[in-house]
Scaffold this motif. Structure first.
Motif, short mmCIF file in Angstrom:
data_model
loop_
_atom_site.label_atom_id
_atom_site.label_comp_id
_atom_site.label_asym_id
_atom_site.label_seq_id
_atom_site.Cartn_x
_atom_site.Cartn_y
_atom_site.Cartn_z
N ASN A 107 0.80 0.54 8.42
CA ASN A 107 -0.49 0.31 7.78
C ASN A 107 -1.60 0.14 8.81
N PHE B 9 -3.40 -5.45 2.89
CA PHE B 9 -1.99 -5.10 2.77
C PHE B 9 -1.20 -5.80 3.87
N GLY C 188 0.80 -1.22 0.00
CA GLY C 188 0.00 0.00 0.00
C GLY C 188 0.83 1.26 0.00
#
Length: 550
Positions: free
Chosen positions: A547, A531, A158
């Motif tokens: 993330n 992700f 990501g």
């Protein structure tokens, strides 16, 4: 294999040393043989060596040599893991707790190593006095390889740092959004292709040491794929992502490619064949040398390691088979059994894709001779010394109920697996492009134009042309194309991109659908598991934002 890893390792070592060549007082010694930024970038030979080092990054343990196969085929809904290596199994179940775990962190690290090498080429090769055409090609190859690396990084992680210049102690690239990373992928590929009447990259390379390098077809294919992965609302120059992708795929299909025999796409004896658009080159030289643990580039091993990690388990014989760290969900087999060939046989791609116990799957379609040779008893004429694969269903019910990947296995010429398979990994091939073009056209409402493309893929394996019902409208055709992509491409590291593009990873209804095929998705966390976690050491040192959900 032509762009040999031996050549690439030498070049990689030279370019990697450029960083240490700039350090002050390195043991207070001056090594006259050490390449530095002031002594290296002088000639066309230097430029070629640096370009080779970029390709070597694709052969690292963290990328196509080993771990990409787990991160793509192991985490989608076709593959799963019962590995005794618990942290590896947990990655495929979306429950990773160690954010520095070698599988994910080495994929991240080795991708950035490749990117840094590309950045060095892009920064230094333009200033070298050399043949202009060769200079343009080398720079364009670097753009392509950087784009491919970021394509994988943004799909797996990501929001990643966007490094566009050679690394130094003072350079800290900013963390980018997904949209910013995709924008660089697209612009890099456009730069690789060029804007002139003659593309920057050649359509083909003559046989020899340059086979395996990026072509304009590879750049166009990846550009079309990048457009396909964009959000539905994405537009550029007033055109939808589907139209943008379709324009690129049309040029590839019109290029120097043709469908080969299906199994030719997974064997070392038929690598770089007419169907191949881009593949990572491997060799089985120096078998028994260091296996590259930790992503070390300067080692003697040169082989593809997926076959050893995905191979069937040893069943009491003498053959050295696989670790079976990734295997196949049964629904994949049933997908193939939905229809037979025009002569009433099983789809030949089934036996080419998986090893399976046919007694566990109900079907009226007769078995092919290729399937029968993998029955529980050794056929007459099969030598005991090469009997490993043919004996794998003997014994307990546990092993009788398993299904294994056959793509990229070595059973077609040897009876065992090792760490150094010579089989090249096919990153892009024509059948994938034909089906992507069919998808792009169908999403633009051009269903009738999509049908012949799908039929090309089906005819190669003697399946009948699509029925009227299968192509009756956009919705029916969408369902059919998704089926075709499973039967044609399962186990090739492409399904994860499909799931992302279909939107199945972004909604609860999509996850519920995936749970029906793969129990791994019971532990998938919406908004998080699409992700991987960024390596925690990079989060801490580079002050990145981890993330969501990790």
């Amino acid at each position: 294999m032509n762009l040999s890893k031996k050549t690439l390792l030498t070049a990689a070592a030279a370019v990697t040393l450029l960083g240490t060549g700039c350090e002050k007082n390195l043991l207070e010694q001056n090594n006259p043989n050490l390449a530095t930024t002031t002594t290296f970038w002088k000639s066309s030979d230097d430029a070629v060596r640096a370009s080779n080092a970029c390709y070597a990054g694709l052969q690292a343990v963290g990328t196509y040599r080993r771990w990409f196969s787990f991160l793509y085929d192991g985490r989608d809904d076709t593959g799963w893991s019962q590995s005794p290596f618990t942290p590896l199994q947990e990655v495929t179940k979306f429950v990773q707790t160690d954010y520095n775990f070698e599988v994910t962190s080495s994929a991240y690290r080795d991708s950035y190593r490749t990117i840094d090498r590309c950045n060095q080429v892009l920064a230094n090769v333009p200033g070298i006095e050399m043949d202009a055409a060769l200079k343009t090609r080398i720079v364009s190859e670097a753009y392509f390889l950087r784009a491919l690396s970021y394509f994988n990084l943004v799909s797996l992680f990501g929001n990643v740092p966007l490094s566009t210049q050679p690394g130094t102690l003072d350079y800290r690239p900013a963390q980018a959004t997904e949209a910013q990373v995709w924008a660089l992928v697209i612009s890099d590929l456009q730069a690789a292709i060029g804007t002139g009447a003659t593309p920057n990259l050649p359509a083909t390379y003559p046989s020899g040491t340059d086979r395996g390098r990026a072509t304009v077809g590879a750049a166009r294919t990846l550009l079309g794929k990048a457009y396909m992965q964009q959000p539905a609302a994405f537009t550029a120059n007033g055109q939808s992502k589907w139209k943008l992708a379709s324009d690129q795929f049309a040029l590839v299909i019109a290029g120097p490619y043709s469908l080969a025999a299906y199994t030719d796409n997974f064997r070392h004896t038929t690598e770089n064949n007419p169907e191949s658009i881009f593949e990572v080159q491997f060799l089985d030289l120096n078998i028994g040398g260091p296996d590259g643990q930790g992503g070390v580039d300067a080692n003697t091993a040169q082989g593809f390691q997926r076959p050893k990690f995905f191979g069937p388990p040893q069943n009491g014989g003498t053959a050295n088979l696989g670790f079976t760290d990734c295997e196949v969900r049964p629904w994949v087999v049933n997908e193939f059994l939905q229809e037979g060939t025009t002569t009433g046989q099983r789809d030949p791609r089934l036996a080419a894709t998986v090893f399976y116990n046919y007694r566990a799957f109900a079907s009226s379609l007769p078995l092919s001779s290729d399937t029968l040779v993998y029955d529980r008893s050794r056929p007459a004429g099969v030598a005991a010394g090469t009997y490993g694969f043919r004996n794998r269903y003997r014994g307990d019910n546990f092993n009788l109920g398993r299904t294994y990947w056959r793509k990229y296995q070595s059973d077609y010429y040897v009876g065992e697996e090792n760490f150094d398979s010579p089989i090249n990994f096919r990153v892009m091939r024509l059948a994938d492009v034909l089906l992507l073009q069919a998808e792009a056209l169908n999403e633009q409402g051009q269903t009738s134009a999509a049908v012949p493309l799908v039929n090309q893929v089906r005819r190669r394996v003697d399946l009948a042309d699509l029925s009227a019902a299968a192509s009756a409208g956009q919705g029916a055709m969408r369902t059919q194309i998704r089926h075709e992509r499973v039967t044609e491409l399962a186990g090739e590291g492409l399904r994860w991109f499909d799931l992302q593009r279909y939107g199945l990873l972004n909604t609860q209804s999509g996850i519920d659908e995936l749970k029906q095929r793969d129990a791994q998705f019971n532990t998938f966390r919406l908004g998080t598991s699409q992700f991987l976690p960024l390596p925690q050491q990079d989060v801490d040192l580079a002050r990145l934002t981890q993330n969501p959900g990790y």
